[in-house]
Scaffold this motif. Structure first.
Motif, mmCIF file in Angstrom:
data_model
loop_
_atom_site.group_PDB
_atom_site.id
_atom_site.type_symbol
_atom_site.label_atom_id
_atom_site.label_comp_id
_atom_site.label_asym_id
_atom_site.label_seq_id
_atom_site.Cartn_x
_atom_site.Cartn_y
_atom_site.Cartn_z
ATOM 1 N N PRO A 9 0.820 -1.203 0.000
ATOM 2 C CA PRO A 9 0.000 0.000 0.000
ATOM 3 C C PRO A 9 0.858 1.258 0.000
ATOM 4 O O PRO A 9 1.913 1.283 0.621
ATOM 5 C CB PRO A 9 -0.813 -0.112 1.293
ATOM 6 N N PRO A 11 1.049 5.154 1.092
ATOM 7 C CA PRO A 11 0.331 6.031 2.013
ATOM 8 C C PRO A 11 -0.382 7.161 1.287
ATOM 9 O O PRO A 11 0.120 7.677 0.298
ATOM 10 C CB PRO A 11 1.426 6.588 2.924
ATOM 11 N N TYR A 27 -3.034 5.113 5.348
ATOM 12 C CA TYR A 27 -3.205 4.263 4.170
ATOM 13 C C TYR A 27 -4.642 4.301 3.668
ATOM 14 O O TYR A 27 -5.556 4.676 4.402
ATOM 15 C CB TYR A 27 -2.776 2.833 4.514
ATOM 16 N N SER A 32 -3.777 3.970 10.120
ATOM 17 C CA SER A 32 -2.606 4.838 10.172
ATOM 18 C C SER A 32 -1.623 4.271 11.186
ATOM 19 O O SER A 32 -2.015 3.593 12.133
ATOM 20 C CB SER A 32 -2.991 6.279 10.516
ATOM 21 N N TRP A 94 8.299 2.351 -0.175
ATOM 22 C CA TRP A 94 6.999 2.136 0.472
ATOM 23 C C TRP A 94 6.987 0.768 1.151
ATOM 24 O O TRP A 94 6.378 0.603 2.209
ATOM 25 C CB TRP A 94 5.852 2.230 -0.539
ATOM 26 N N TYR A 98 6.257 0.341 5.096
ATOM 27 C CA TYR A 98 5.125 -0.481 5.544
ATOM 28 C C TYR A 98 5.603 -1.557 6.516
ATOM 29 O O TYR A 98 4.954 -1.837 7.522
ATOM 30 C CB TYR A 98 4.411 -1.102 4.337
#
Length: 137
Positions: A9, A11, A27, A32, A94, A98
């Motif tokens: 994902p 953000p 997200y 969050s 990312w 994550y």
């Protein structure tokens, strides 16, 4: 090189909380996470921290008070923060962000275990990396 998978994902918002020393990521699913700057700093993906191969990592200490002074986007796949200790070479994909967000407990435990194994204190100042140990000039 980004390691970005279609499942990672991205953000929808990123907030730097200077006072609480955490990066907040929100997200699309509404969740969050707050990643402590210290955790980001000790797990920096930079060669300076990770080394150039397994076993070459430089264990980071004395980073509890570190803050992020600025943050830049890298393409559409990563962030590159500048930390208050001058460290600015870590490019956080990312994927990595994550992982840091969702695996904080396990990552902290690994960090504390590595500190204990090395006989280092979390708040010890980092030794200067430039001079070889045991040599005074």
């Amino acid at each position: 090189m980004s390691g970005l998978t279609s499942e990672t994902p991205v953000p929808t918002s990123i907030v730097v909380h200077a006072k609480s020393r955490a990066l907040e990521l929100r997200y699309p699913n509404g969740l969050s996470y707050r990643i402590p700057f210290e955790l980001m700093r000790v797990y920096s993906p930079s060669a300076e921290v990770r080394g150039h191969g397994p076993g070459q990592e430089t264990l980071q200490t004395g980073k509890r008070e570190v803050t992020i002074v600025s943050i830049d986007g890298v393409g559409n796949y990563a962030l590159q923060p500048t930390f208050s200790d001058g460290h600015a070479t870590g490019i956080y994909s990312w994927d990595l962000l994550y992982e840091l967000a969702t695996r904080q407990d396990a990552l902290w435990q690994t960090y504390f275990d590595r500190l204990a194994a090395a006989g280092l204190d979390r708040d010890a100042p980092m030794a200067a990396a430039s001079a070889p140990r045991g040599h005074c000039h």
